[in-house]
Design an enzyme around this catalytic site. Structure first.
Site, PDB file in Angstrom:
ATOM      1  N   LYS A   1       0.801  -1.234   0.000  1.00  0.00           N
ATOM      2  CA  LYS A   1       0.000   0.000   0.000  1.00  0.00           C
ATOM      3  C   LYS A   1       0.829   1.276   0.000  1.00  0.00           C
ATOM      4  CE  LYS A   1      -4.504  -1.363   1.676  1.00  0.00           C
ATOM      5  NZ  LYS A   1      -4.385  -2.789   2.068  1.00  0.00           N
TER       6      LYS A   1
ATOM      7  N   GLU B   1      -9.617   7.350   3.686  1.00  0.00           N
ATOM      8  CA  GLU B   1     -10.498   6.534   4.508  1.00  0.00           C
ATOM      9  C   GLU B   1      -9.802   5.211   4.713  1.00  0.00           C
ATOM     10  OE1 GLU B   1     -10.771   6.449   1.211  1.00  0.00           O
ATOM     11  OE2 GLU B   1     -10.515   4.275   1.165  1.00  0.00           O
TER      12      GLU B   1
ATOM     13  N   SER C   1       1.413  -9.946  -0.516  1.00  0.00           N
ATOM     14  CA  SER C   1       1.095  -8.515  -0.484  1.00  0.00           C
ATOM     15  C   SER C   1       1.484  -7.814   0.811  1.00  0.00           C
ATOM     16  CB  SER C   1      -0.392  -8.311  -0.759  1.00  0.00           C
ATOM     17  OG  SER C   1      -1.183  -9.070   0.140  1.00  0.00           O
TER      18      SER C   1
HETATM   19  C1  LIG Z   1      -5.209  -3.785   1.691  1.00  0.00           C
HETATM   20  C2  LIG Z   1      -4.502  -5.062   1.483  1.00  0.00           C
HETATM   21  C3  LIG Z   1      -4.895  -5.969   0.473  1.00  0.00           C
HETATM   22  C4  LIG Z   1      -6.104  -5.759  -0.398  1.00  0.00           C
HETATM   23  O1  LIG Z   1      -6.050  -4.655  -1.227  1.00  0.00           O
HETATM   24  P1  LIG Z   1      -5.810  -4.768  -2.797  1.00  0.00           P
HETATM   25  O2  LIG Z   1      -6.129  -3.420  -3.290  1.00  0.00           O
HETATM   26  O3  LIG Z   1      -6.707  -5.827  -3.325  1.00  0.00           O
HETATM   27  O4  LIG Z   1      -4.378  -5.133  -2.977  1.00  0.00           O
HETATM   28  C5  LIG Z   1      -4.160  -7.121   0.300  1.00  0.00           C
HETATM   29  N1  LIG Z   1      -3.098  -7.415   1.088  1.00  0.00           N
HETATM   30  C6  LIG Z   1      -2.692  -6.572   2.064  1.00  0.00           C
HETATM   31  C7  LIG Z   1      -1.526  -6.961   2.902  1.00  0.00           C
HETATM   32  C8  LIG Z   1      -3.374  -5.375   2.300  1.00  0.00           C
HETATM   33  O5  LIG Z   1      -2.977  -4.568   3.290  1.00  0.00           O
END
Ligand SMILES: *Cc1c(COP(=O)(O)O)cnc(C)c1O
Length: 400
Positions: free
Chosen positions: A95, A117, A383
């Site tokens: 992010k 938000e 992610s």
């Molecule tokens: C917010 C988040 C997601 C989901 O958001 P996407 O926009 O689909 O990437 C996935 N993994 C993590 C670790 C997150 O913080």
């Protein structure tokens, strides 16, 4: 495999096939137009690009590693699995790429204040971090229910100097926080930029957020060629709004590479039990964009559930909806229990504590790996890191 021809201009006009658009209050149409022009100018400006790249390198710690998960690969015994380690990025997830890109753009536009938000708080923390680093004022809207559930992230935002405003309307969760943030923006747009956290919302957000995350796939492509001398056969990523998935997938869309997006299967297939939009969702408009939504016959948005807060949203990015229809990206679901099992497996086999969101992508390996052979090669987007989820996992252990 015959693939849809890759169109690099898709989304430039705000539409991804039948999806996307700009469904916002009239007062925000001018500001969205200004944002679009500013984004295009910045994207074409060497100076802006260099400043962003420098921040990604020196502040975020990019490129993030791409590592061979040897024991996990051996567990399935078919093809090698590599992990793209977004969990190693500053603040612990992908992010931050988008938050820094947008806050840098806001500063270039002469804005002094940023609003955002947040549901679980991860996007709020990333935005507060970017604002502290770049010197902008930050205000984050968050539902009061979420503030209680995510008290630690509220404190992290405040440590970074951000104001966290509790939202007490509606269900006091993410969608109410989005409504409040939009209301703020209508009244403050002269001084304020709204940092949206995924490939959602009105044009230019889906295009812009994806652009700021394209570094994930660009790096992964070079890294896998370096490590294996060939492209992967399969990419796997979890899909909440869809930003980490689009960030990884984008660099491979013109290649003969299969892509799977994994949605939250929750506890079942009934309404309110999951967030798998591509299962039973239908076309509709939410928060400024046309996409595939979980809604009832009357068009009311249905409640959603996932053990991972980051996947718990009734809509999905319009670019994903387009590639789903086109057959270019396929979508699967993984349930809470499967994600939790995958979480434990990665801890024990690889010494990596994954986010519960990322654990949904890992859970899909149970389905995918038995269908592959030695010529295949898999990259999973990790992610984020799972430190934030440890108490959730602990609670599920004591229930089991
Ligand atoms: C917010 C988040 C997601 C989901 O958001 P996407 O926009 O689909 O990437 C996935 N993994 C993590 C670790 C997150 O913080």
């Amino acid at each position: 495999m015959a693939y849809l021809k890759f169109d690099p201009n898709l989304g430039e006009d705000g539409y991804f096939g039948a999806y996307g658009g700009q469904f916002m209050p009239e007062t925000l149409m001018g500001p969205l137009g200004e944002l679009e022009s500013a984004f295009r100018e910045a994207r074409d400006d060497e100076g802006f690009r260099a400043e962003f790249e420098n921040l990604l390198r020196d502040f975020v710690g990019r490129p993030t590693a791409l590592g061979h998960a040897r024991k996990l690969s051996a567990h399935y015994g078919t093809a090698p699995i590599f992990l793209k380690r977004e969990d190693l990025a500053h603040t612990g997830a992908h992010k931050i790429n988008n938050a820094l890109g947008q806050v840098l753009l806001a500063r270039r536009m002469g804005k002094t204040r940023v609003i955002a938000e947040t549901g679980a708080g991860q996007h709020g923390v990333a935005t507060a971090t970017a604002c502290a680093h770049l010197g902008l004022t930050c205000c984050v809207y968050m539902g009061e229910v979420d503030m209680e559930r995510q008290a630690l992230n509220v404190y992290r935002m405040r440590l970074m100097g951000a104001e966290v405003r509790g939202v007490s309307s509606g269900s006091r969760t993410l969608k109410d926080a989005i409504n409040e943030a939009i209301r703020d923006w209508v009244g403050s747009v002269e001084s304020t930029h709204y940092v949206l956290g995924s490939v959602l919302g009105p044009h230019p957000y889906p295009l812009m957020v994806r652009t700021f995350h394209e570094c994930i796939g660009r790096e992964a492509r070079a890294q896998i060629l370096d490590a294996c001398g060939r492209l992967p056969s399969h990419l796997v990523a979890c899909v909440g709004g869809g930003s980490n998935a689009m960030g990884l997938f984008y660099a491979f869309l013109g290649d003969d590479v299969a892509m799977v997006g994994v949605e939250a299967g929750g506890t079942g297939t009934g309404p309110g039990e999951h967030a798998a939009r591509f299962g039973t969702g239908r076309v509709g408009v939410l928060h400024g964009t046309r996409s595939v939504l979980l809604q009832d016959d009357a068009g009311n948005i249905l409640p959603t559930h996932s053990v991972s807060a980051g996947l718990d949203y009734p809509s999905v990015g319009p670019e994903h909806a387009h590639y789903r229809d086109a057959g270019r990206i396929t979508y699967a679901r993984a349930g809470d229990d499967d994600a939790l099992a995958a979480f434990h497996r990665l801890c024990q086999m690889e010494g990596i504590l994954p986010a519960l969101e990322s654990s949904h992508a890992l859970a899909h390996l149970d389905v995918l790996m038995p269908t592959l052979g030695a010529d295949d090669l898999v990259v999973v987007n990790l992610s984020g890191r799972g430190d934030k989820d440890v108490s959730t996992v602990q609670a599920s252990d004591s229930r089991a």
